[in-house]
Design a protein around this motif. Structure first.
Motif, PDB file in Angstrom:
ATOM      1  N   SER A  67       0.820  -1.210   0.000  1.00 48.46           N
ATOM      2  CA  SER A  67       0.000   0.000   0.000  1.00 48.46           C
ATOM      3  C   SER A  67       0.847   1.250   0.000  1.00 48.46           C
ATOM      4  O   SER A  67       2.034   1.212   0.255  1.00 48.46           O
ATOM      5  CB  SER A  67      -0.896  -0.007   1.235  1.00 48.46           C
ATOM      6  OG  SER A  67      -0.079  -0.090   2.382  1.00 48.46           O
ATOM      7  N   SER A  68       0.211   2.329  -0.259  1.00 46.75           N
ATOM      8  CA  SER A  68       0.782   3.681  -0.277  1.00 46.75           C
ATOM      9  C   SER A  68       2.187   3.733  -0.866  1.00 46.75           C
ATOM     10  O   SER A  68       3.131   4.171  -0.237  1.00 46.75           O
ATOM     11  CB  SER A  68       0.772   4.313   1.109  1.00 46.75           C
ATOM     12  OG  SER A  68       1.442   3.508   2.035  1.00 46.75           O
ATOM     13  N   ARG A  69       2.256   3.237  -2.069  1.00 47.17           N
ATOM     14  CA  ARG A  69       3.509   3.394  -2.795  1.00 47.17           C
ATOM     15  C   ARG A  69       3.506   4.772  -3.401  1.00 47.17           C
ATOM     16  O   ARG A  69       2.483   5.254  -3.828  1.00 47.17           O
ATOM     17  CB  ARG A  69       3.575   2.385  -3.932  1.00 47.17           C
ATOM     18  CG  ARG A  69       4.072   1.045  -3.550  1.00 47.17           C
ATOM     19  CD  ARG A  69       4.181   0.231  -4.818  1.00 47.17           C
ATOM     20  NE  ARG A  69       3.062   0.527  -5.683  1.00 47.17           N
ATOM     21  CZ  ARG A  69       1.872  -0.004  -5.570  1.00 47.17           C
ATOM     22  NH1 ARG A  69       1.626  -0.869  -4.597  1.00 47.17           N
ATOM     23  NH2 ARG A  69       0.900   0.317  -6.393  1.00 47.17           N
ATOM     24  N   SER A  70       4.660   5.345  -3.517  1.00 44.84           N
ATOM     25  CA  SER A  70       4.669   6.618  -4.213  1.00 44.84           C
ATOM     26  C   SER A  70       4.834   6.445  -5.707  1.00 44.84           C
ATOM     27  O   SER A  70       4.524   7.308  -6.472  1.00 44.84           O
ATOM     28  CB  SER A  70       5.787   7.506  -3.671  1.00 44.84           C
ATOM     29  OG  SER A  70       6.992   6.779  -3.718  1.00 44.84           O
ATOM     30  N   ARG A  71       5.298   5.321  -6.135  1.00 45.86           N
ATOM     31  CA  ARG A  71       5.412   5.120  -7.576  1.00 45.86           C
ATOM     32  C   ARG A  71       4.463   3.989  -7.989  1.00 45.86           C
ATOM     33  O   ARG A  71       4.682   2.844  -7.678  1.00 45.86           O
ATOM     34  CB  ARG A  71       6.843   4.743  -7.963  1.00 45.86           C
ATOM     35  CG  ARG A  71       7.058   4.886  -9.465  1.00 45.86           C
ATOM     36  CD  ARG A  71       8.325   4.217  -9.905  1.00 45.86           C
ATOM     37  NE  ARG A  71       9.525   4.980  -9.629  1.00 45.86           N
ATOM     38  CZ  ARG A  71       9.995   5.928 -10.418  1.00 45.86           C
ATOM     39  NH1 ARG A  71       9.350   6.269 -11.506  1.00 45.86           N
ATOM     40  NH2 ARG A  71      11.107   6.545 -10.120  1.00 45.86           N
TER      41      ARG A  71
END
Lengths: 176, 590
Positions: A24-28
């Motif tokens: 979750s909450s990957r920036s890419r």
């Protein structure tokens, strides 16, 4: 990026749909071409044979669904922020001296072919028409992309082409 | 309503002769002339033979949602008095390069028939059709009273075609080429409007790149006193815009040119004066390359704004937050996701009457290097914020990279009146990023709560469950767009069996195969069209469909020579014109 080795949730049967990115909450974010997997009805497990390379710069030209005008405006905006022109070298097979062309001054493949045809005084074609022609004074336009591969011009949307093209080469039809 | 009253009179039990004598044809035609909606007119034409006849004689505008569903000859035969035609061509997915070039939908054969059948044609509105310069020239010369040309998302023509229109259409009131792909051979077309030509009311060339002769444009704007709509392209500078606005303060819709630094602007105050004169503006767009220092000049013109299109202006949240309080009456807003969640919070606090919101991604291909922890674009927080501040929302198009089922449920609880719900989670097959579950419940909430839903676009990780919900609850659904979703044929079946009002179904990259395709047999005759690409349908399945339903056109687009059995792209639509006669070699008609 790696896939989890087990199903993300016990209520979900992993064989009923392909499980993709589970962190979750990957920036890419990741784009992955699922079409082959879906066509074969495979469920994705952690086994190496079904693993596909998570190349995060992979782009699918027809996704996300954005209309062409906005798409090209956004890509232009990006390119403009970095540079106001994109000069690439253009060589014609058989001529040792090349030319340079600012691709940002053009807006479509049509414009590109017309300009090059004028510059080199030759008939130049790209993908769609190319296959049916094999006469000796018809030329094809090819380009070298960011990965160093030589590709036929015309397959990807114009704005996407601008982001990967490094140089152009005009080759003769009967040499392909 | 007039129609209802007449029906009551007719059903009073009198004999057929008496009933008919109540309504001489001329009267009936005259009355029917007031019926404008094409759905109502279709209904009228089905009442009885006399009404069918009266309707066909009194119809002046025909709407054809799929140009291949009927032929121009049939149209000309049925409706003798047409003044205005609306035609739509290619399937919508052609916007995303899924339809190969030269697929068809060429207007020319229509124009040839219209030239002899409707010499008094005044309006032509085309969407996703191919229009060549020859066709434009033919149009300009064949219809002397021609008034309005609207080409939305069309292609095949160059600026030379526009020159023909400008040169020969003496009564032109509208020229709108928005979003069309035009081969640009220069800007001289605009100079082709004759110096004594004054009829223009609407001009939209925002999609063009080349410079037009500004003096010619300024003179044109100055003498067309009825000009209400002006959307220029980005070659027009701020100073040039200022001059145009001083000439046309009566504008109702304005598309600016470039909004970036212009040294020829003497002072900012001048620009503000020009905008201040435009008290009637309802719609504002353009704002290419916007430089925030010029934005305040706009404020005086925003008091009556109903539609603000900022999809080409990469505004930050602070800029948007300063702009919005000046637009109290805003009902439609299009923005780029550069405004982020904070910008959407500003929307929520300012735009109480908002009915439509579209948030487009500024960086759809993720070419920026994104730093860890620094998000880009909008998230579920922005979505929820807007729903809390704008309870009248009916239309949303939202591009994001992450979403949760809970957030979507909250949004529709706050705004149950959605008629159009298009959510695009850009990462394919992305689950709820907090719970890692599929997004089924999100769309379940949408269809359960929004009973008036007419259009739905789904995304994210979806199983057949989502489609079960859609089939069970979305009883008013007319258009459904699906990509990278579903687990089995059952998904598509649920939709085909459960949504009685479905008209357009477009599917790509889903695991739906022949049995899903064949579960829709009679349904397809009640729909405008079905599109399936990169699914599991085979040519044999399509052949079977074509055999069972002879009144449907079943077409397969085949580009890959290697795979003999797979039907890469399938387009199915009802037609009274039979199979296409102009199909290119890569379109197989089954």
């Amino acid at each position: 990026m790696e896939e989890q080795t087990s199903s993300p949730s016990s209520s979900i049967d992993s064989s009923s749909y392909p499980v993709l990115s589970t962190s979750s909450s990957r920036s890419r974010p990741i784009f992955r071409d699922l079409s082959t997997d879906l066509k074969l009805g495979l469920s994705i497990s952690s086994s190496p044979s079904t693993d596909t390379s998570f190349n995060s710069t992979e782009q699918v030209p027809d996704w996300p669904p954005i209309k062409p005008l906005l798409r090209s405006a956004l890509v232009e905006k990006r390119n403009e922020r970095h540079q106001d022109s994109l000069f690439v070298k253009v060589y014609m097979e058989g001529l040792p001296i090349g030319r340079k062309l600012d691709l940002f001054s053009l807006h479509s493949y049509d414009g590109l072919l017309k300009t090059l045809s004028r510059m080199f005084k030759a008939t130049i074609l790209c993908t769609d028409v190319a296959a049916q022609v094999s006469s000796s004074d018809i030329h094809f336009l090819t380009y070298e992309d960011k990965e160093g591969d030589w590709m036929m011009v015309g397959d990807v949307p114009w704005e996407m082409f601008l982001t990967t093209v490094k140089r152009l080469k005009i080759t003769r039809a009967d040499n392909l | 309503m007039t129609i209802k009253k007449k029906k009551e009179i007719i059903d009073d039990g009198k004999s057929p002769e008496n009933r008919l004598s109540l309504f001489p044809d001329e009267v009936l035609e005259r009355v029917l002339g007031f019926v404008k909606s094409h759905k109502d007119r279709s209904a009228v034409s089905l009442v009885c033979k006399d009404w069918y006849t009266a309707e066909r004689w009194s119809r002046t505008h025909v709407f054809i949602g799929n140009c291949y569903s009927v032929s121009p000859e049939i149209v000309a035969r049925r409706f003798p008095n047409i003044r205005s035609v609306t035609l739509k061509g290619k399937p919508r997915f052609s916007d995303f390069n899924l339809v190969p070039p030269d697929w068809g939908a060429d207007i020319h054969s229509w124009l040839v028939i219209f030239a002899s059948a409707f010499p008094f044609l005044e309006e032509l509105r085309l969407k996703r059709m191919t229009v060549t310069d020859e066709s434009l020239d033919f149009l300009a010369r064949s219809f002397t009273g021609f008034k309005a040309l609207s080409l939305v998302s069309c292609d095949g023509f160059s600026t030379n075609g526009l020159a023909s229109i400008a040169s020969y259409c003496r009564n032109l009131t509208e020229l709108d080429i928005q979003e069309s792909g035009v081969d640009e051979l220069g800007g001289s077309w605009l100079s082709c409007f004759p110096e004594n030509f004054m009829a223009l009311e609407a001009l939209n060339f925002a999609n063009l790149n080349s410079e037009v002769n500004f003096d010619a444009l300024e003179r044109l704007v100055a003498r067309c006193r009825s000009l209400k709509v002006l959307k220029v392209n980005k070659s027009i500078t701020l100073e040039q815009l200022r001059r145009l606005l001083m000439r046309a303060p009566q504008l109702v819709e304005l598309g600016t040119g470039s909004f970036s630094q212009d040294h020829s602007l003497r002072t900012d105050g001048e620009l503000e004066v020009a905008f201040n004169n435009c008290k009637s503006l309802h719609t504002l767009s353009g704002l290419w390359e916007v430089s925030s220092m010029y934005l305040p000049a706009l404020y005086p013109a925003c008091a009556n704004l109903v539609f603000l299109n900022l999809s080409y202006a990469a505004l930050q949240s602070t800029e948007l937050a300063k702009l919005l309080p000046n637009c109290p009456l805003l009902r439609r807003l299009w923005v780029l996701d550069t405004v982020e969640d904070k910008g959407l919070e500003a929307v929520a606090s300012n735009c109480h009457f908002l009915e439509e919101l579209r948030v487009f991604p500024a960086d759809p291909f993720d070419q920026e290097i994104i730093q860890e922890g620094v998000g880009t674009g909008v998230t579920e927080f922005g979505f929820v914020a807007v729903s809390e501040g704008c309870p009248n929302l009916q239309y949303v198009l939202y591009f994001c990279r992450q979403m949760t089922n809970a957030a979507v449920a909250t949004v529709v609880r706050n705004c149950p009146n959605f008629t159009h719900f298009r959510l695009c989670i850009m990462n394919m097959c992305e689950p709820d990023y907090l719970t890692n579950e599929p997004m089924d419940e999100a769309f379940g909430a949408v269809v359960k709560t929004c009973t008036r839903l007419r259009r739905l676009a789904v995304s994210g990780l979806l199983t057949d469950r989502a489609f079960e919900y859609i089939g069970t609850y979305a009883k008013n659904l007319e258009t459904l767009s699906v990509a990278f979703a579903g687990s089995s044929d059952r998904g598509m079946q649920c939709v085909l069996e459960g949504c009685p009002k479905l008209r357009k179904l477009e599917i790509r990259d889903c695991p739906f195969g022949n049995s899903a395709l064949l579960s829709g047999l009679e349904r397809y005759e009640t729909m405008r069209s079905l599109w399936m690409s990169a699914c599991k349908v085979t040519i044999d399945g399509c052949c079977l469909l074509a055999r069972k339903m002879p009144r449907l056109n079943v077409e397969v687009i085949k580009e890959d020579e290697n795979d003999e059995t797979h039907a890469e792209k399938v387009y199915v639509y009802r037609s009274v014109a039979g199979p296409r006669r102009d199909a290119p070699p890569f379109v197989l008609t089954l």
